[in-house]
Scaffold this motif. Sequence first.
Motif, PDB file in Angstrom:
ATOM      1  N   SER A 125       0.896  -1.138  -0.045  1.00  0.00           N
ATOM      2  CA  SER A 125      -0.028  -0.005   0.049  1.00  0.00           C
ATOM      3  C   SER A 125       0.870   1.392   0.046  1.00  0.00           C
ATOM      4  N   ILE A 126       2.235   1.144   0.730  1.00  0.00           N
ATOM      5  CA  ILE A 126       3.042   2.250   0.748  1.00  0.00           C
ATOM      6  C   ILE A 126       3.729   2.393  -0.661  1.00  0.00           C
ATOM      7  N   VAL A 127       3.867   1.347  -1.431  1.00  0.00           N
ATOM      8  CA  VAL A 127       4.483   1.539  -2.974  1.00  0.00           C
ATOM      9  C   VAL A 127       3.430   2.163  -3.798  1.00  0.00           C
ATOM     10  N   THR A 128       2.155   1.713  -3.615  1.00  0.00           N
ATOM     11  CA  THR A 128       1.193   2.507  -4.434  1.00  0.00           C
ATOM     12  C   THR A 128       0.939   3.846  -4.231  1.00  0.00           C
ATOM     13  N   GLN A 129       1.031   4.147  -2.903  1.00  0.00           N
ATOM     14  CA  GLN A 129       1.014   5.571  -2.638  1.00  0.00           C
ATOM     15  C   GLN A 129       2.236   6.680  -3.087  1.00  0.00           C
ATOM     16  N   LEU A 130       3.401   5.981  -2.952  1.00  0.00           N
ATOM     17  CA  LEU A 130       4.621   6.520  -3.336  1.00  0.00           C
ATOM     18  C   LEU A 130       4.609   6.758  -4.849  1.00  0.00           C
ATOM     19  N   ALA A 131       4.287   5.747  -5.391  1.00  0.00           N
ATOM     20  CA  ALA A 131       4.105   5.469  -6.763  1.00  0.00           C
ATOM     21  C   ALA A 131       3.318   6.600  -7.377  1.00  0.00           C
ATOM     22  N   GLU A 132       1.964   6.735  -6.835  1.00  0.00           N
ATOM     23  CA  GLU A 132       1.163   7.705  -7.157  1.00  0.00           C
ATOM     24  C   GLU A 132       1.782   9.189  -6.962  1.00  0.00           C
ATOM     25  N   ALA A 133       2.476   9.402  -5.853  1.00  0.00           N
ATOM     26  CA  ALA A 133       3.072  10.471  -5.741  1.00  0.00           C
ATOM     27  C   ALA A 133       4.372  11.092  -6.601  1.00  0.00           C
ATOM     28  N   GLY A 134       4.643  10.150  -7.437  1.00  0.00           N
ATOM     29  CA  GLY A 134       5.847  10.328  -8.088  1.00  0.00           C
ATOM     30  C   GLY A 134       7.209  10.324  -7.512  1.00  0.00           C
ATOM     31  N   LEU A 135       7.362   9.554  -6.140  1.00  0.00           N
ATOM     32  CA  LEU A 135       8.414   9.646  -5.269  1.00  0.00           C
ATOM     33  C   LEU A 135       9.325   8.502  -5.529  1.00  0.00           C
ATOM     34  N   ILE A 136       9.237   7.471  -6.036  1.00  0.00           N
ATOM     35  CA  ILE A 136      10.035   6.342  -6.320  1.00  0.00           C
ATOM     36  C   ILE A 136      10.899   6.517  -7.416  1.00  0.00           C
ATOM     37  N   ASP A 137      12.242   6.415  -7.282  1.00  0.00           N
ATOM     38  CA  ASP A 137      13.161   6.668  -8.234  1.00  0.00           C
ATOM     39  C   ASP A 137      13.581   5.291  -8.871  1.00  0.00           C
ATOM     40  N   GLU A 138      13.320   4.116  -8.468  1.00  0.00           N
ATOM     41  CA  GLU A 138      13.803   2.790  -8.895  1.00  0.00           C
ATOM     42  C   GLU A 138      12.796   1.828  -8.411  1.00  0.00           C
ATOM     43  N   TYR A 139      12.500   0.842  -9.098  1.00  0.00           N
ATOM     44  CA  TYR A 139      11.822  -0.251  -8.883  1.00  0.00           C
ATOM     45  C   TYR A 139      12.478  -1.685  -8.894  1.00  0.00           C
ATOM     46  N   GLN A 140      12.693  -2.421  -8.012  1.00  0.00           N
ATOM     47  CA  GLN A 140      13.517  -3.702  -8.141  1.00  0.00           C
ATOM     48  C   GLN A 140      12.179  -4.680  -7.885  1.00  0.00           C
ATOM     49  N   ILE A 141      11.879  -5.538  -8.827  1.00  0.00           N
ATOM     50  CA  ILE A 141      10.685  -6.367  -8.773  1.00  0.00           C
ATOM     51  C   ILE A 141      11.346  -7.772  -8.892  1.00  0.00           C
ATOM     52  N   MET A 142      10.989  -8.687  -8.095  1.00  0.00           N
ATOM     53  CA  MET A 142      11.684  -9.893  -8.279  1.00  0.00           C
ATOM     54  C   MET A 142      10.251 -11.046  -8.493  1.00  0.00           C
ATOM     55  N   ILE A 143      10.487 -11.602  -9.644  1.00  0.00           N
ATOM     56  CA  ILE A 143       9.223 -12.219  -9.931  1.00  0.00           C
ATOM     57  C   ILE A 143       9.510 -13.795  -9.751  1.00  0.00           C
ATOM     58  N   ASP A 144       8.842 -14.378  -8.816  1.00  0.00           N
ATOM     59  CA  ASP A 144       8.847 -15.969  -8.516  1.00  0.00           C
ATOM     60  C   ASP A 144       8.224 -16.904  -9.837  1.00  0.00           C
ATOM     61  N   PRO A 145       8.715 -17.830 -10.082  1.00  0.00           N
ATOM     62  CA  PRO A 145       7.952 -18.797 -11.200  1.00  0.00           C
ATOM     63  C   PRO A 145       6.666 -19.500 -10.408  1.00  0.00           C
ATOM     64  N   VAL A 146       5.859 -18.657  -9.897  1.00  0.00           N
ATOM     65  CA  VAL A 146       4.688 -19.343  -9.374  1.00  0.00           C
ATOM     66  C   VAL A 146       3.296 -18.598  -9.528  1.00  0.00           C
ATOM     67  N   ALA A 147       2.309 -19.028  -9.691  1.00  0.00           N
ATOM     68  CA  ALA A 147       0.880 -18.096  -9.784  1.00  0.00           C
ATOM     69  C   ALA A 147       0.339 -18.762  -8.727  1.00  0.00           C
ATOM     70  N   ILE A 148      -0.656 -17.821  -8.072  1.00  0.00           N
ATOM     71  CA  ILE A 148      -1.582 -18.209  -6.857  1.00  0.00           C
ATOM     72  C   ILE A 148      -3.189 -17.705  -7.244  1.00  0.00           C
ATOM     73  N   GLY A 149      -3.885 -18.510  -6.641  1.00  0.00           N
ATOM     74  CA  GLY A 149      -5.216 -18.004  -7.178  1.00  0.00           C
ATOM     75  C   GLY A 149      -5.725 -16.538  -6.643  1.00  0.00           C
ATOM     76  N   LYS A 150      -5.286 -16.310  -5.465  1.00  0.00           N
ATOM     77  CA  LYS A 150      -5.729 -14.919  -4.966  1.00  0.00           C
ATOM     78  C   LYS A 150      -4.866 -14.245  -4.081  1.00  0.00           C
ATOM     79  N   GLY A 151      -4.759 -12.963  -4.197  1.00  0.00           N
ATOM     80  CA  GLY A 151      -3.910 -11.994  -3.480  1.00  0.00           C
ATOM     81  C   GLY A 151      -4.128 -10.604  -3.779  1.00  0.00           C
ATOM     82  N   THR A 152      -3.323  -9.972  -3.128  1.00  0.00           N
ATOM     83  CA  THR A 152      -3.059  -8.606  -3.613  1.00  0.00           C
ATOM     84  C   THR A 152      -2.154  -8.195  -4.724  1.00  0.00           C
ATOM     85  N   PRO A 153      -2.733  -7.422  -5.516  1.00  0.00           N
ATOM     86  CA  PRO A 153      -1.521  -7.202  -6.483  1.00  0.00           C
ATOM     87  C   PRO A 153      -0.610  -5.880  -5.998  1.00  0.00           C
ATOM     88  N   ILE A 154       0.515  -6.059  -6.559  1.00  0.00           N
ATOM     89  CA  ILE A 154       1.586  -5.040  -6.001  1.00  0.00           C
ATOM     90  C   ILE A 154       0.999  -3.511  -6.185  1.00  0.00           C
TER      91      ILE A 154
END
Length: 184
Positions: A125-154
Amino acid sequence: MAKLNVFNFITLNGFYKGPNEDISWHKHGSEENEFAGDMLQFDSVLLFGRVTYQMMASYWPTPFAMENDPVVAEGMNKAEKIVFSKTLKNATWQNTKILGGDLAEEVKSLKQISAKSLSVLGSGSIVTQLAEAGLIDEYQIMIDPVAIGKGTPIFNNIKHQLDLKLIDTKTFKSGVVMLTYLPA
């Protein structure tokens, strides 16, 4: 001005956590642990939302964490930490400060005064708010080779399109892929 980066791991279908805060699907191997330990060698302030902070604080200071992954545990425990919360009153994890004001304003101020870089770990939730405010300089996203049925999007409930530019990739033997982006 301090740089603000985000580090998060997600499933192939974009969830950073499953139901009930579940992240058991995220499997770190020795290569990923070595990478995490190396990243903690950089002198940076770790930023968390309350939920992620409480999860981290319940694990990293424990004897199990020190035995299971001593390099990362030591780095996490020694690091300066800030938790953003309007409800948390006490922080028991060493080197932790609580900030309860407006998130964007607090981070703008931190970026102006901090001699260290700032790193958000998890805390969707903090990532979303800071992205909306244009305050994030770099995103490092580690993608695991797995899918789950339900969850919260990044970027749950993001209101504006977030355009990013890929600047680096790293593939781990486990099949985990790390993508590094800058705002476009």
